[in-house]
Design a protein around this motif. Sequence first.
Motif, PDB file in Angstrom:
ATOM      1  N   SER A  54      40.478  45.682  38.722  1.00 27.96           N
ATOM      2  CA  SER A  54      40.768  44.372  39.462  1.00 27.96           C
ATOM      3  C   SER A  54      39.607  43.234  39.537  1.00 27.96           C
ATOM      4  O   SER A  54      39.605  42.061  39.660  1.00 27.96           O
ATOM      5  CB  SER A  54      41.862  44.410  40.797  1.00 27.96           C
ATOM      6  OG  SER A  54      41.621  45.217  41.321  1.00 27.96           O
ATOM      7  N   ALA A  55      38.364  44.437  40.328  1.00 30.06           N
ATOM      8  CA  ALA A  55      37.495  43.518  40.744  1.00 30.06           C
ATOM      9  C   ALA A  55      36.360  43.298  39.325  1.00 30.06           C
ATOM     10  O   ALA A  55      35.295  42.782  39.708  1.00 30.06           O
ATOM     11  CB  ALA A  55      36.531  44.849  41.441  1.00 30.06           C
ATOM     12  N   ILE A  56      36.680  43.113  38.562  1.00 26.56           N
ATOM     13  CA  ILE A  56      35.901  43.332  37.139  1.00 26.56           C
ATOM     14  C   ILE A  56      35.285  41.477  37.553  1.00 26.56           C
ATOM     15  O   ILE A  56      33.786  41.078  37.372  1.00 26.56           O
ATOM     16  CB  ILE A  56      36.229  43.304  35.732  1.00 26.56           C
ATOM     17  CG1 ILE A  56      35.993  44.765  35.997  1.00 26.56           C
ATOM     18  CG2 ILE A  56      35.387  42.439  35.224  1.00 26.56           C
ATOM     19  CD1 ILE A  56      37.040  45.490  34.116  1.00 26.56           C
ATOM     20  N   ARG A  57      35.933  40.936  37.340  1.00 27.77           N
ATOM     21  CA  ARG A  57      35.651  39.361  37.291  1.00 27.77           C
ATOM     22  C   ARG A  57      34.715  39.202  38.779  1.00 27.77           C
ATOM     23  O   ARG A  57      34.475  38.581  38.624  1.00 27.77           O
ATOM     24  CB  ARG A  57      37.015  37.932  37.566  1.00 27.77           C
ATOM     25  CG  ARG A  57      36.910  36.502  37.612  1.00 27.77           C
ATOM     26  CD  ARG A  57      36.748  35.863  36.179  1.00 27.77           C
ATOM     27  NE  ARG A  57      37.036  34.839  36.547  1.00 27.77           N
ATOM     28  CZ  ARG A  57      36.751  34.183  35.484  1.00 27.77           C
ATOM     29  NH1 ARG A  57      36.256  34.552  34.614  1.00 27.77           N
ATOM     30  NH2 ARG A  57      36.802  32.555  36.005  1.00 27.77           N
ATOM     31  N   ALA A  58      35.205  39.178  40.339  1.00 22.76           N
ATOM     32  CA  ALA A  58      34.238  38.953  41.251  1.00 22.76           C
ATOM     33  C   ALA A  58      32.878  39.845  40.582  1.00 22.76           C
ATOM     34  O   ALA A  58      31.620  39.007  40.761  1.00 22.76           O
ATOM     35  CB  ALA A  58      34.976  39.443  41.955  1.00 22.76           C
ATOM     36  N   PHE A  59      33.042  41.131  40.419  1.00 27.36           N
ATOM     37  CA  PHE A  59      31.334  41.901  39.517  1.00 27.36           C
ATOM     38  C   PHE A  59      30.631  40.771  38.444  1.00 27.36           C
ATOM     39  O   PHE A  59      29.552  40.727  38.526  1.00 27.36           O
ATOM     40  CB  PHE A  59      32.321  42.967  39.403  1.00 27.36           C
ATOM     41  CG  PHE A  59      30.699  44.099  38.657  1.00 27.36           C
ATOM     42  CD1 PHE A  59      30.288  44.713  39.733  1.00 27.36           C
ATOM     43  CD2 PHE A  59      30.660  44.095  37.590  1.00 27.36           C
ATOM     44  CE1 PHE A  59      29.015  45.424  38.705  1.00 27.36           C
ATOM     45  CE2 PHE A  59      29.755  44.439  37.105  1.00 27.36           C
ATOM     46  CZ  PHE A  59      28.868  45.556  37.468  1.00 27.36           C
ATOM     47  N   THR A  60      31.573  40.695  37.563  1.00 28.02           N
ATOM     48  CA  THR A  60      30.830  39.758  36.444  1.00 28.02           C
ATOM     49  C   THR A  60      30.294  38.268  36.928  1.00 28.02           C
ATOM     50  O   THR A  60      29.471  38.230  36.940  1.00 28.02           O
ATOM     51  CB  THR A  60      31.269  39.531  35.272  1.00 28.02           C
ATOM     52  OG1 THR A  60      32.429  38.651  35.597  1.00 28.02           O
ATOM     53  CG2 THR A  60      31.918  41.402  35.190  1.00 28.02           C
TER      54      THR A  60
END
Length: 76
Positions: A54-60
Amino acid sequence: MTAQTARARDTPGRAPASQQIAGALVVDMHNIRAHYECYRPGCPKPREEPIRPSAIRAFTDGIRARHVSQYHGETP
């Protein structure tokens, strides 16, 4: 690992010029995962991944800026 050199090829209006590749962001939307690989020599953390899918968007959205700032003392 050393930094690699990329050259623009077959690109209209652009002359081939050497460019340093400092890192790569890899996103796999099928398996919902991502990671950032830093190719700078001596990097203390050459691979970073988000803690949960669920943290992929913020990570990228900001991994390159955060990584360069935190581990290499530069502002992007």
